[in-house]
Design a protein around this motif. Structure first.
Motif, PDB file in Angstrom:
ATOM      1  N   ILE A  39      47.233  29.380  46.632  1.00  0.00           N
ATOM      2  CA  ILE A  39      47.686  30.696  47.084  1.00  0.00           C
ATOM      3  C   ILE A  39      46.665  31.767  46.710  1.00  0.00           C
ATOM      4  CG2 ILE A  39      49.438  32.471  46.698  1.00  0.00           C
ATOM      5  CD1 ILE A  39      51.470  30.139  46.492  1.00  0.00           C
ATOM      6  N   SER A  40      46.125  31.687  45.508  1.00  0.00           N
ATOM      7  CA  SER A  40      45.107  32.655  45.080  1.00  0.00           C
ATOM      8  C   SER A  40      43.856  32.562  45.951  1.00  0.00           C
ATOM      9  CB  SER A  40      44.728  32.417  43.622  1.00  0.00           C
ATOM     10  OG  SER A  40      45.853  32.569  42.802  1.00  0.00           O
ATOM     11  N   ALA A  41      43.443  31.353  46.260  1.00  0.00           N
ATOM     12  CA  ALA A  41      42.266  31.177  47.117  1.00  0.00           C
ATOM     13  C   ALA A  41      42.543  31.705  48.521  1.00  0.00           C
ATOM     14  CB  ALA A  41      41.879  29.703  47.172  1.00  0.00           C
ATOM     15  N   GLY A  42      43.750  31.503  49.011  1.00  0.00           N
ATOM     16  CA  GLY A  42      44.110  32.022  50.334  1.00  0.00           C
ATOM     17  C   GLY A  42      44.034  33.528  50.396  1.00  0.00           C
ATOM     18  N   PHE A  43      44.561  34.214  49.371  1.00  0.00           N
ATOM     19  CA  PHE A  43      44.488  35.666  49.344  1.00  0.00           C
ATOM     20  C   PHE A  43      43.044  36.145  49.199  1.00  0.00           C
ATOM     21  CE2 PHE A  43      49.095  35.683  48.289  1.00  0.00           C
ATOM     22  CZ  PHE A  43      49.492  36.531  49.319  1.00  0.00           C
ATOM     23  N   ALA A  44      42.229  35.421  48.458  1.00  0.00           N
ATOM     24  CA  ALA A  44      40.815  35.791  48.316  1.00  0.00           C
ATOM     25  C   ALA A  44      40.091  35.672  49.652  1.00  0.00           C
ATOM     26  CB  ALA A  44      40.146  34.909  47.269  1.00  0.00           C
ATOM     27  N   VAL A  45      40.384  34.634  50.414  1.00  0.00           N
ATOM     28  CA  VAL A  45      39.770  34.469  51.727  1.00  0.00           C
ATOM     29  C   VAL A  45      40.234  35.575  52.670  1.00  0.00           C
ATOM     30  CG1 VAL A  45      39.686  32.967  53.759  1.00  0.00           C
ATOM     31  CG2 VAL A  45      39.357  32.005  51.490  1.00  0.00           C
ATOM     32  N   LEU A  46      41.516  35.929  52.611  1.00  0.00           N
ATOM     33  CA  LEU A  46      42.015  37.007  53.467  1.00  0.00           C
ATOM     34  C   LEU A  46      41.314  38.335  53.179  1.00  0.00           C
ATOM     35  CD1 LEU A  46      45.856  36.341  53.606  1.00  0.00           C
ATOM     36  CD2 LEU A  46      44.190  36.136  55.454  1.00  0.00           C
ATOM     37  N   ARG A  47      40.932  38.543  51.937  1.00  0.00           N
ATOM     38  CA  ARG A  47      40.224  39.784  51.609  1.00  0.00           C
ATOM     39  C   ARG A  47      38.797  39.772  52.131  1.00  0.00           C
ATOM     40  NH1 ARG A  47      41.596  42.244  45.848  1.00  0.00           N
ATOM     41  NH2 ARG A  47      40.038  43.636  46.702  1.00  0.00           N
TER      42      ARG A  47
END
Length: 57
Positions: A39-47
């Motif tokens: 989930i953290s990696a997903g939010f980082a990619v979205l940014r």
């Protein structure tokens, strides 16, 4: 002459440690840790992904 007896022991213990997360059930700490990381990696990619800007003109 080289002594490779320790290398086999190290490789077997590393393999056993790598299998440790797979031995628990779905309620193990590993499941929650992996979920948090994904989930953290997903939010980082979205940014990082550029977004379209609305042009009001």
């Amino acid at each position: 002459m080289a002594n490779y007896a320790g290398a086999g022991t190290t490789a077997s213990s590393a393999g056993a440690a790598g299998m440790l997360p797979l031995t628990g059930g779905p309620d193990s700490i590993w499941f929650w840790m992996i979920a948090f990381v994904l989930i953290s990696a997903g939010f980082a990619v979205l940014r990082l992904v550029p977004r379209k800007i609305k042009d009001d003109s």
